[in-house]
Scaffold this motif. Structure first.
Motif, PDB file in Angstrom:
ATOM      1  N   ASP A  15       0.837  -1.207   0.000  1.00 30.15           N
ATOM      2  CA  ASP A  15       0.000   0.000   0.000  1.00 30.15           C
ATOM      3  C   ASP A  15       0.870   1.255   0.000  1.00 30.15           C
ATOM      4  O   ASP A  15       0.592   2.214  -0.725  1.00 30.15           O
ATOM      5  CB  ASP A  15      -0.923   0.024   1.220  1.00 30.15           C
ATOM      6  CG  ASP A  15      -2.179  -0.808   1.050  1.00 30.15           C
ATOM      7  OD1 ASP A  15      -2.418  -1.308  -0.071  1.00 30.15           O
ATOM      8  OD2 ASP A  15      -2.928  -0.948   2.037  1.00 30.15           O
TER       9      ASP A  15
ATOM     10  N   GLU B 243      -1.679   3.336  -2.165  1.00 29.73           N
ATOM     11  CA  GLU B 243      -3.040   2.819  -2.205  1.00 29.73           C
ATOM     12  C   GLU B 243      -3.435   2.366  -0.809  1.00 29.73           C
ATOM     13  O   GLU B 243      -2.612   2.355   0.106  1.00 29.73           O
ATOM     14  CB  GLU B 243      -3.145   1.621  -3.162  1.00 29.73           C
ATOM     15  CG  GLU B 243      -2.917   1.973  -4.606  1.00 29.73           C
ATOM     16  CD  GLU B 243      -2.994   0.755  -5.513  1.00 29.73           C
ATOM     17  OE1 GLU B 243      -3.070   0.975  -6.719  1.00 29.73           O
ATOM     18  OE2 GLU B 243      -2.973  -0.388  -5.033  1.00 29.73           O
ATOM     19  N   GLU B 244      -4.685   1.969  -0.684  1.00 28.46           N
ATOM     20  CA  GLU B 244      -5.169   1.422   0.578  1.00 28.46           C
ATOM     21  C   GLU B 244      -6.133   0.280   0.260  1.00 28.46           C
ATOM     22  O   GLU B 244      -7.287   0.510  -0.094  1.00 28.46           O
ATOM     23  CB  GLU B 244      -5.861   2.510   1.391  1.00 28.46           C
ATOM     24  CG  GLU B 244      -6.095   2.127   2.810  1.00 28.46           C
ATOM     25  CD  GLU B 244      -6.629   3.282   3.632  1.00 28.46           C
ATOM     26  OE1 GLU B 244      -7.369   2.977   4.592  1.00 28.46           O
ATOM     27  OE2 GLU B 244      -6.353   4.446   3.326  1.00 28.46           O
TER      28      GLU B 244
END
Length: 110
Positions: free
Chosen positions: A87, A92-93
Motif C-alpha cells: 500500500d 493505495e489502501e
C-alpha cells in the motif's frame, strides 16, 4: 459456451484463501452457495441444459473444500505486513478498495 474453472492462488501462503478466519470463510461459503442456487434457478427458468452449470457449481464446491480444509490464520500477520508495505509503495489502501479485508489488516500485531 465454455467451461468454468477456478484457479486459486496458493502461494505465497499469506495470500492463500485458507488464511481467512472462520467467519469470513462462512461468509464466502454462503456467497458461493447462494450463487449456486441462482445458477440452478437461471437454468430452470430459461430451459437450459444443466451440464455447464453443473461443472461451474462443481468448481465452486472445490473452492469451498479447499478453503475449509485447513486453517492458516498464522499467516494473517504476514498478509497484513506485506499488504501494508505494498500500500505504501503503490500509494493505495487495500482496505478502501476491498473493505471486507479491513478486519484482517487492522487486527495486525505490531
Amino acid at each position: 459456451m465454455g467451461r468454468m474453472e477456478f484457479d486459486l492462488l496458493q502461494v505465497p501462503e499469506h495470500y492463500n484463501v485458507r488464511i481467512l478466519p472462520g467467519e469470513m470463510k462462512r461468509d464466502a461459503v454462503r456467497v458461493l452457495k447462494d450463487h449456486q442456487e441462482w445458477i440452478d434457478s437461471y437454468v430452470r427458468e430459461n430451459g437450459l441444459k444443466p451440464g455447464i452449470a453443473e461443472a461451474g457449481k462443481g468448481e465452486m464446491d472445490k473452492v469451498i473444500a479447499f478453503m475449509t480444509s485447513a486453517d492458516w490464520m498464522e499467516q494473517v500477520d504476514e498478509f497484513a505486513k506485506v499488504t501494508e508495505r505494498l500500500d505504501e509503495i503503490r500509494d493505495e489502501e487495500v482496505a478502501r478498495v476491498m473493505p471486507e479485508l479491513a478486519g484482517l489488516l487492522s487486527g495486525r500485531k505490531a
